[in-house]
Design a protein around this motif. Structure first.
Motif, mmCIF file in Angstrom:
data_model
loop_
_atom_site.group_PDB
_atom_site.id
_atom_site.type_symbol
_atom_site.label_atom_id
_atom_site.label_comp_id
_atom_site.label_asym_id
_atom_site.label_seq_id
_atom_site.Cartn_x
_atom_site.Cartn_y
_atom_site.Cartn_z
ATOM 1 N N ARG A 45 1.034 -1.295 -0.003
ATOM 2 C CA ARG A 45 0.090 0.033 0.242
ATOM 3 C C ARG A 45 0.949 1.184 0.017
ATOM 4 O O ARG A 45 1.787 1.221 0.533
ATOM 5 N N LYS A 46 0.362 2.315 -0.694
ATOM 6 C CA LYS A 46 1.282 3.534 -0.820
ATOM 7 C C LYS A 46 1.099 4.169 0.563
ATOM 8 O O LYS A 46 -0.066 4.448 1.013
ATOM 9 N N THR A 47 2.289 4.526 0.957
ATOM 10 C CA THR A 47 2.369 5.213 2.492
ATOM 11 C C THR A 47 1.769 6.641 2.211
ATOM 12 O O THR A 47 2.361 7.440 1.220
ATOM 13 N N PRO A 48 1.102 7.303 2.874
ATOM 14 C CA PRO A 48 0.425 8.871 2.881
ATOM 15 C C PRO A 48 1.620 9.563 2.991
ATOM 16 O O PRO A 48 2.580 9.378 3.590
ATOM 17 N N GLU A 49 1.472 10.814 2.451
ATOM 18 C CA GLU A 49 2.657 11.790 2.374
ATOM 19 C C GLU A 49 2.759 12.360 3.979
ATOM 20 O O GLU A 49 4.066 12.950 3.975
ATOM 21 N N ASP A 50 1.880 12.476 4.597
ATOM 22 C CA ASP A 50 2.113 13.280 6.037
ATOM 23 C C ASP A 50 2.765 12.087 6.709
ATOM 24 O O ASP A 50 3.656 12.630 7.619
ATOM 25 N N VAL A 51 2.567 10.739 6.619
ATOM 26 C CA VAL A 51 3.439 9.785 7.259
ATOM 27 C C VAL A 51 4.972 9.923 6.931
ATOM 28 O O VAL A 51 5.861 9.620 7.679
ATOM 29 N N ILE A 52 5.237 10.024 5.552
ATOM 30 C CA ILE A 52 6.635 9.960 5.203
ATOM 31 C C ILE A 52 7.138 11.375 5.435
ATOM 32 O O ILE A 52 8.350 11.327 6.101
ATOM 33 N N THR A 53 6.485 12.481 5.728
ATOM 34 C CA THR A 53 7.028 13.725 6.084
ATOM 35 C C THR A 53 7.530 13.436 7.719
ATOM 36 O O THR A 53 8.572 13.898 8.244
ATOM 37 N N ARG A 54 6.505 12.934 8.540
ATOM 38 C CA ARG A 54 6.950 12.634 9.965
ATOM 39 C C ARG A 54 7.922 11.729 10.115
ATOM 40 O O ARG A 54 8.603 11.835 10.916
ATOM 41 N N ILE A 55 8.268 10.520 9.315
ATOM 42 C CA ILE A 55 9.019 9.749 9.515
ATOM 43 C C ILE A 55 10.253 10.397 9.064
ATOM 44 O O ILE A 55 11.511 10.173 9.948
ATOM 45 N N LEU A 56 10.605 11.275 8.192
ATOM 46 C CA LEU A 56 11.940 11.941 7.833
ATOM 47 C C LEU A 56 12.179 12.863 9.305
ATOM 48 O O LEU A 56 13.386 13.247 9.347
ATOM 49 N N ALA A 57 11.019 13.638 9.620
ATOM 50 C CA ALA A 57 11.481 14.367 10.763
ATOM 51 C C ALA A 57 11.900 13.652 11.876
ATOM 52 O O ALA A 57 12.586 14.350 12.615
ATOM 53 N N LEU A 58 11.289 12.782 12.188
ATOM 54 C CA LEU A 58 11.844 11.936 13.423
ATOM 55 C C LEU A 58 13.299 11.234 13.033
ATOM 56 O O LEU A 58 14.050 11.435 14.107
ATOM 57 N N ILE A 65 10.524 5.164 15.363
ATOM 58 C CA ILE A 65 9.866 5.434 14.300
ATOM 59 C C ILE A 65 8.631 4.808 13.825
ATOM 60 O O ILE A 65 7.508 5.212 13.657
ATOM 61 N N ALA A 66 8.840 3.461 13.799
ATOM 62 C CA ALA A 66 8.044 2.444 13.230
ATOM 63 C C ALA A 66 6.827 2.201 14.052
ATOM 64 O O ALA A 66 5.637 2.232 14.010
ATOM 65 N N ASP A 67 7.242 2.266 15.477
ATOM 66 C CA ASP A 67 6.360 2.377 16.680
ATOM 67 C C ASP A 67 5.485 3.439 16.899
ATOM 68 O O ASP A 67 4.164 3.523 17.306
ATOM 69 N N ALA A 68 6.205 4.719 16.529
ATOM 70 C CA ALA A 68 5.386 5.995 16.496
ATOM 71 C C ALA A 68 4.461 5.967 15.313
ATOM 72 O O ALA A 68 3.289 6.628 15.638
ATOM 73 N N VAL A 69 4.949 5.591 14.300
ATOM 74 C CA VAL A 69 3.939 5.989 13.062
ATOM 75 C C VAL A 69 3.003 5.041 12.754
ATOM 76 O O VAL A 69 1.993 5.230 12.506
ATOM 77 N N GLY A 70 3.336 3.705 13.099
ATOM 78 C CA GLY A 70 2.289 2.686 12.804
ATOM 79 C C GLY A 70 2.514 1.880 11.450
ATOM 80 O O GLY A 70 1.748 1.495 10.996
ATOM 81 N N VAL A 71 3.919 1.624 11.233
ATOM 82 C CA VAL A 71 4.488 0.966 10.106
ATOM 83 C C VAL A 71 5.602 0.038 10.642
ATOM 84 O O VAL A 71 5.743 0.035 11.508
ATOM 85 N N SER A 72 6.095 -0.972 9.626
ATOM 86 C CA SER A 72 7.031 -1.836 9.959
ATOM 87 C C SER A 72 8.467 -0.948 9.782
ATOM 88 O O SER A 72 8.354 0.068 9.075
ATOM 89 N N THR A 73 9.393 -1.714 10.390
ATOM 90 C CA THR A 73 10.666 -1.127 10.391
ATOM 91 C C THR A 73 11.289 -1.370 8.940
ATOM 92 O O THR A 73 12.051 -0.493 8.304
ATOM 93 N N THR A 74 10.850 -2.367 7.991
ATOM 94 C CA THR A 74 11.006 -2.471 6.634
ATOM 95 C C THR A 74 10.593 -1.093 5.868
ATOM 96 O O THR A 74 11.343 -0.601 5.062
ATOM 97 N N THR A 75 9.367 -0.870 6.089
ATOM 98 C CA THR A 75 9.079 0.159 5.246
ATOM 99 C C THR A 75 9.636 1.697 5.801
ATOM 100 O O THR A 75 9.854 2.382 5.224
ATOM 101 N N GLY A 92 12.764 1.743 6.649
ATOM 102 C CA GLY A 92 14.129 1.902 5.997
ATOM 103 C C GLY A 92 14.008 2.096 4.631
ATOM 104 O O GLY A 92 14.973 2.892 3.910
ATOM 105 N N ARG A 93 12.904 1.533 3.854
ATOM 106 C CA ARG A 93 12.863 1.907 2.435
ATOM 107 C C ARG A 93 12.551 3.239 2.202
ATOM 108 O O ARG A 93 13.178 3.823 1.147
ATOM 109 N N ILE A 94 11.671 3.828 3.009
ATOM 110 C CA ILE A 94 11.440 5.250 2.798
ATOM 111 C C ILE A 94 12.664 5.999 2.922
ATOM 112 O O ILE A 94 12.818 7.091 2.186
ATOM 113 N N LEU A 95 13.417 5.833 4.009
ATOM 114 C CA LEU A 95 14.545 6.651 4.323
ATOM 115 C C LEU A 95 15.714 6.569 3.347
ATOM 116 O O LEU A 95 16.306 7.644 2.957
ATOM 117 N N LYS A 96 15.679 5.196 2.668
ATOM 118 C CA LYS A 96 16.655 5.005 1.834
ATOM 119 C C LYS A 96 16.367 5.770 0.376
ATOM 120 O O LYS A 96 17.095 6.272 -0.267
#
Length: 366
Positions: free
Chosen positions: A170-183, A193-203, A205-209
């Motif tokens: 599933r496509k991750t929403p833009e607001d979730v991506i912005t929060r991941i980068l900020a954290l 970050i995965a616990d705070a946002v509600g996604v997996s650690t693999t997701t 790592g993939r977004i940060l990469k």
């Protein structure tokens, strides 16, 4: 009636009657091998070969029309398996007849289709044919399937293959991506970050990469303390591994305790264990170059004396037996195998012993 001995039976040779020769020809036409024919007739294969029967080969001979049909079907884009099923032969025979054509471009560029679903009735029929003794190649030709498919059905007991799991990301929403980068910029870990946002650690790592974050970055802090300490990054430049308050990671902390580096990560020189001189760091050496050569010469002399039985492994001199009287004595010179009394009985030997000792005295004093 006189009974035949074992020697007479061995010496008796098989007699090929007209009835036996006709039977040999009929068995060969039915597809029997030489071993099977010899067992049925009651003789050996060697005797059959010596007799010179023109039994011919059991290999199938293909006509010119069949060979042309193989080449034509191959040029049309048919696979080796399809040609073998159409002609009722093996794939290796087809390969030998169409080998000169080389690879077919149309076969290489054709898209790979999904394997067909084999119905349950066909799978059960494969099992029944296998129980009756049919080989896999014959089962595949009868049912129009691949050799490996028939073998796989028998090995799995007729069960259908398990379906491959399909991942539907599933496509991750833009607001979730912005929060991941900020954290991550604040120094939070992937797990936090995965616990705070509600996604997996693999997701995470993939977004940060995909957004240009390396695997290890210099974290300013960790979101939340660990016990009474806050974890940070090792102070050594380029390390990027966390520590628990000591300022150094476990690897660099061990090197610092061993005296190999200082707290800033600078490599310290090694100290010679013999003379105490400093020399460039080498984890495989404990002595400087001058002391190392002296140690090697001393070790070579030690090994030579042990091999010649002058000293034991602890360096203690070994007692010898006098060749004249047979008494034990402590060796003073390597070249004299006599005790002091026996050497005194020989004036030349005693004079030689005193001369050698006099030559060695100045060296010891020096």
């Amino acid at each position: 009636m006189q009974s035949l001995t074992l020697k007479d039976l061995v010496a008796t040779r098989f007699i090929f009657t007209k009835k036996a020769m006709r039977r040999i020809q009929s068995l060969r036409k039915r597809g029997y091998s030489l071993r099977e024919i010899a067992t049925v007739i009651g003789c050996s294969r060697t005797l059959l070969r010596e007799r010179g029967f023109d039994l011919g080969s059991l290999r199938r001979r293909y006509t010119e029309q069949e060979a042309h049909r193989m080449v034509a079907m191959r040029k049309q884009g048919h696979t080796l398996q399809q040609i073998a099923i159409a002609l009722g032969c093996s794939e290796s025979s087809v390969r030998n007849h169409v080998r000169h054509l080389g690879p077919i471009p149309s076969l290489q560029t054709s898209p790979r289709s999904r394997p067909p679903i084999i119905p349950k009735a066909t799978r059960m029929r494969v099992l029944r044919l296998r129980k009756r003794g049919y080989p896999f190649e014959k089962i595949a030709n009868l049912l129009g399937m691949a050799y490996g498919t028939a073998r796989a059905i028998v090995l799995t007991g007729g069960r259908p293959p398990a379906g491959r799991s399909r991942h539907n990301f599933r496509k991750t929403p833009e607001d979730v991506i912005t929060r991941i980068l900020a954290l991550r910029r604040e120094g939070s870990s992937h797990a936090y970050i995965a616990d705070a946002v509600g996604v997996s650690t693999t997701t995470v790592g993939r977004i940060l990469k995909s957004n240009g974050f390396p695997a290890k970055i210099k974290l300013q802090r960790l979101a939340g303390p660990v016990g009474r300490r806050v974890r940070g990054i090792c102070r050594i430049k380029g390390c990027g591994v966390r520590h628990f308050g000591s300022g150094l990671c476990s690897t660099h902390q061990l090197q610092y305790r061993q005296g190999r580096i200082d707290k800033s990560g600078k490599v310290l020189p090694s100290t010679c264990i013999d003379c105490g001189a400093k020399f460039p760091r080498n984890p495989q050496r404990k002595r400087c170059e001058r002391c190392r050569r002296a140690h090697l010469r001393k070790r070579a002399k030690w090994n030579r004396d042990c091999r010649l039985r002058y000293i034991d492994h602890q360096g203690r001199p070994l007692s010898l037996i006098c060749q004249q009287c047979g008494k034990e004595f402590q060796r003073r010179l390597r070249k004299l195998p006599f005790c002091k009394s026996c050497a005194a009985a020989r004036p030349n030997m005693l004079r030689r012993q005193r001369g050698l000792l006099a030559k060695r005295e100045p060296k010891r004093a020096a």
